[in-house]
Design a protein around this motif. Structure first.
Motif, PDB file in Angstrom:
ATOM      1  N   SER A  14       0.840  -1.065  -0.019  1.00  0.00           N
ATOM      2  CA  SER A  14       0.099   0.049   0.032  1.00  0.00           C
ATOM      3  C   SER A  14       0.920   1.203   0.122  1.00  0.00           C
ATOM      4  O   SER A  14       1.916   1.101   0.471  1.00  0.00           O
ATOM      5  N   LEU A  15       0.340   2.347  -0.481  1.00  0.00           N
ATOM      6  CA  LEU A  15       0.955   3.802  -0.444  1.00  0.00           C
ATOM      7  C   LEU A  15      -0.263   4.656  -0.544  1.00  0.00           C
ATOM      8  O   LEU A  15      -1.230   4.213  -0.953  1.00  0.00           O
ATOM      9  N   ARG A  16      -0.018   5.795   0.157  1.00  0.00           N
ATOM     10  CA  ARG A  16      -0.834   6.898   0.357  1.00  0.00           C
ATOM     11  C   ARG A  16      -0.150   8.055  -0.141  1.00  0.00           C
ATOM     12  O   ARG A  16       0.688   8.704   0.118  1.00  0.00           O
ATOM     13  N   LEU A  17      -0.808   8.814  -1.333  1.00  0.00           N
ATOM     14  CA  LEU A  17      -0.383   9.925  -1.939  1.00  0.00           C
ATOM     15  C   LEU A  17      -1.182  11.022  -1.346  1.00  0.00           C
ATOM     16  O   LEU A  17      -2.459  11.059  -1.056  1.00  0.00           O
ATOM     17  N   SER A  18      -0.518  12.231  -1.352  1.00  0.00           N
ATOM     18  CA  SER A  18      -0.992  13.398  -0.815  1.00  0.00           C
ATOM     19  C   SER A  18      -0.777  14.527  -1.962  1.00  0.00           C
ATOM     20  O   SER A  18       0.268  14.366  -2.369  1.00  0.00           O
ATOM     21  N   CYS A  19      -1.913  15.436  -1.996  1.00  0.00           N
ATOM     22  CA  CYS A  19      -1.595  16.630  -2.893  1.00  0.00           C
ATOM     23  C   CYS A  19      -2.116  17.947  -2.207  1.00  0.00           C
ATOM     24  O   CYS A  19      -3.410  18.038  -1.937  1.00  0.00           O
ATOM     25  N   ALA A  20      -1.036  18.798  -1.848  1.00  0.00           N
ATOM     26  CA  ALA A  20      -1.618  19.809  -1.100  1.00  0.00           C
ATOM     27  C   ALA A  20      -1.482  21.240  -2.088  1.00  0.00           C
ATOM     28  O   ALA A  20      -0.722  21.422  -2.937  1.00  0.00           O
ATOM     29  N   GLY A  21      -2.558  22.055  -1.974  1.00  0.00           N
ATOM     30  CA  GLY A  21      -2.802  23.101  -2.918  1.00  0.00           C
ATOM     31  C   GLY A  21      -2.461  24.224  -2.131  1.00  0.00           C
ATOM     32  O   GLY A  21      -2.581  24.615  -1.069  1.00  0.00           O
ATOM     33  N   THR A  22      -1.586  24.831  -2.833  1.00  0.00           N
ATOM     34  CA  THR A  22      -1.140  26.465  -2.103  1.00  0.00           C
ATOM     35  C   THR A  22      -1.439  27.504  -2.959  1.00  0.00           C
ATOM     36  O   THR A  22      -1.443  27.207  -4.260  1.00  0.00           O
TER      37      THR A  22
ATOM     38  N   GLN B 260      -5.460   6.705  -1.306  1.00  0.00           N
ATOM     39  CA  GLN B 260      -4.990   5.688  -0.838  1.00  0.00           C
ATOM     40  C   GLN B 260      -5.094   4.500  -1.734  1.00  0.00           C
ATOM     41  O   GLN B 260      -5.924   4.100  -2.402  1.00  0.00           O
ATOM     42  N   MET B 261      -4.096   3.836  -1.826  1.00  0.00           N
ATOM     43  CA  MET B 261      -3.911   2.706  -2.796  1.00  0.00           C
ATOM     44  C   MET B 261      -3.390   1.337  -2.029  1.00  0.00           C
ATOM     45  O   MET B 261      -2.291   1.466  -1.389  1.00  0.00           O
ATOM     46  N   ASN B 262      -4.331   0.552  -2.164  1.00  0.00           N
ATOM     47  CA  ASN B 262      -3.902  -0.873  -1.608  1.00  0.00           C
ATOM     48  C   ASN B 262      -3.842  -1.849  -2.596  1.00  0.00           C
ATOM     49  O   ASN B 262      -4.371  -1.695  -3.854  1.00  0.00           O
ATOM     50  N   SER B 263      -3.447  -3.144  -2.273  1.00  0.00           N
ATOM     51  CA  SER B 263      -3.322  -4.280  -3.114  1.00  0.00           C
ATOM     52  C   SER B 263      -2.717  -3.752  -4.374  1.00  0.00           C
ATOM     53  O   SER B 263      -2.998  -4.053  -5.734  1.00  0.00           O
ATOM     54  N   LEU B 264      -1.566  -2.942  -4.401  1.00  0.00           N
ATOM     55  CA  LEU B 264      -0.656  -2.591  -5.653  1.00  0.00           C
ATOM     56  C   LEU B 264      -0.580  -3.678  -6.479  1.00  0.00           C
ATOM     57  O   LEU B 264       0.050  -4.640  -6.018  1.00  0.00           O
ATOM     58  N   LYS B 265      -0.409  -3.419  -7.726  1.00  0.00           N
ATOM     59  CA  LYS B 265       0.015  -4.542  -8.796  1.00  0.00           C
ATOM     60  C   LYS B 265       1.173  -3.835  -9.560  1.00  0.00           C
ATOM     61  O   LYS B 265       1.255  -2.485  -9.752  1.00  0.00           O
ATOM     62  N   PRO B 266       2.076  -4.769 -10.156  1.00  0.00           N
ATOM     63  CA  PRO B 266       3.041  -4.071 -10.986  1.00  0.00           C
ATOM     64  C   PRO B 266       2.426  -3.029 -12.282  1.00  0.00           C
ATOM     65  O   PRO B 266       2.927  -2.081 -12.468  1.00  0.00           O
ATOM     66  N   GLU B 267       1.410  -3.275 -12.575  1.00  0.00           N
ATOM     67  CA  GLU B 267       0.613  -2.437 -13.776  1.00  0.00           C
ATOM     68  C   GLU B 267       0.268  -1.201 -13.032  1.00  0.00           C
ATOM     69  O   GLU B 267      -0.064  -0.429 -14.081  1.00  0.00           O
ATOM     70  N   ASP B 268       0.461  -0.811 -11.891  1.00  0.00           N
ATOM     71  CA  ASP B 268      -0.029   0.448 -11.336  1.00  0.00           C
ATOM     72  C   ASP B 268       1.186   1.272 -11.453  1.00  0.00           C
ATOM     73  O   ASP B 268       1.050   2.413 -11.172  1.00  0.00           O
ATOM     74  N   THR B 269       2.404   0.851 -11.766  1.00  0.00           N
ATOM     75  CA  THR B 269       3.681   1.846 -11.781  1.00  0.00           C
ATOM     76  C   THR B 269       3.422   2.777 -12.756  1.00  0.00           C
ATOM     77  O   THR B 269       2.996   2.554 -13.899  1.00  0.00           O
ATOM     78  N   ALA B 270       3.690   3.868 -12.401  1.00  0.00           N
ATOM     79  CA  ALA B 270       3.546   5.169 -13.102  1.00  0.00           C
ATOM     80  C   ALA B 270       3.892   6.288 -12.212  1.00  0.00           C
ATOM     81  O   ALA B 270       4.151   6.077 -11.201  1.00  0.00           O
ATOM     82  N   VAL B 271       3.959   7.586 -13.073  1.00  0.00           N
ATOM     83  CA  VAL B 271       4.102   8.698 -12.398  1.00  0.00           C
ATOM     84  C   VAL B 271       2.618   9.058 -12.156  1.00  0.00           C
ATOM     85  O   VAL B 271       1.743   9.242 -13.054  1.00  0.00           O
ATOM     86  N   TYR B 272       2.192   9.366 -10.811  1.00  0.00           N
ATOM     87  CA  TYR B 272       0.903   9.738 -10.636  1.00  0.00           C
ATOM     88  C   TYR B 272       0.990  11.367 -10.393  1.00  0.00           C
ATOM     89  O   TYR B 272       1.665  11.936  -9.837  1.00  0.00           O
ATOM     90  N   TYR B 273      -0.278  11.984 -10.845  1.00  0.00           N
ATOM     91  CA  TYR B 273      -0.175  13.401 -11.029  1.00  0.00           C
ATOM     92  C   TYR B 273      -1.554  14.023 -10.333  1.00  0.00           C
ATOM     93  O   TYR B 273      -2.503  13.310 -10.727  1.00  0.00           O
ATOM     94  N   CYS B 274      -1.638  14.781  -9.714  1.00  0.00           N
ATOM     95  CA  CYS B 274      -2.828  15.493  -9.024  1.00  0.00           C
ATOM     96  C   CYS B 274      -3.382  16.534  -9.983  1.00  0.00           C
ATOM     97  O   CYS B 274      -2.422  17.337 -10.695  1.00  0.00           O
TER      98      CYS B 274
END
Length: 126
Positions: free
Chosen positions: A17-25, A82-96
């Motif tokens: 699992s990983l949890r990404l955050s995106c804060a706006g300023t 919140q990303m659970n049960s991650l798979k190799p095909e989820d590999t990418a750059v994630y953009y907010c």
């Protein structure tokens, strides 16, 4: 200066699992839709999940349903993935992304975003 700043990416084993955050300023994003997109090497940027301004409506691409959860804290001007049960095909750059004009469902189209973050790498090893 208006910015979206992502954090939380990294390397994880399949099933983790990983949890990404995106804060706006620079301005408030609480009245508009926010979301996440991703781009794998050699592929086009794709919609992952979006959430309405009030946080009551969420939308997901089929491949992440029941594994990823998008949420937001408007008091902190922040959206999470919140990303659970991650798979190799989820590999990418994630953009907010954030839209001042469109709904959560409409933000599923990348051209409807008004602001983008710089991206955070997620790598899932098999």
């Amino acid at each position: 200066q208006v910015q979206l700043v992502e954090s939380g990416g990294g390397l994880v084993q399949a099933g983790g699992s990983l949890r990404l955050s995106c804060a706006g300023t620079g301005r408030t994003f609480s009245t508009g839709a926010m979301g996440w997109f991703r781009q794998a090497p050699g592929k086009a940027r794709e919609f992952v999940a979006t959430i309405s301004g009030g946080g009551t409506r969420t939308y997901y691409v089929d491949s992440v349903k029941d594994r990823f959860t998008i949420s937001r804290d408007n008091a902190k001007n922040t959206v999470y993935l919140q990303m659970n049960s991650l798979k190799p095909e989820d590999t990418a750059v994630y953009y907010c992304a954030a839209s001042l004009r469109y709904s959560g469902s409409q933000l599923a189209r990348a051209e409807n975003a008004d602001y983008w973050g710089q991206g955070t790498q997620v790598t899932v090893s098999s």
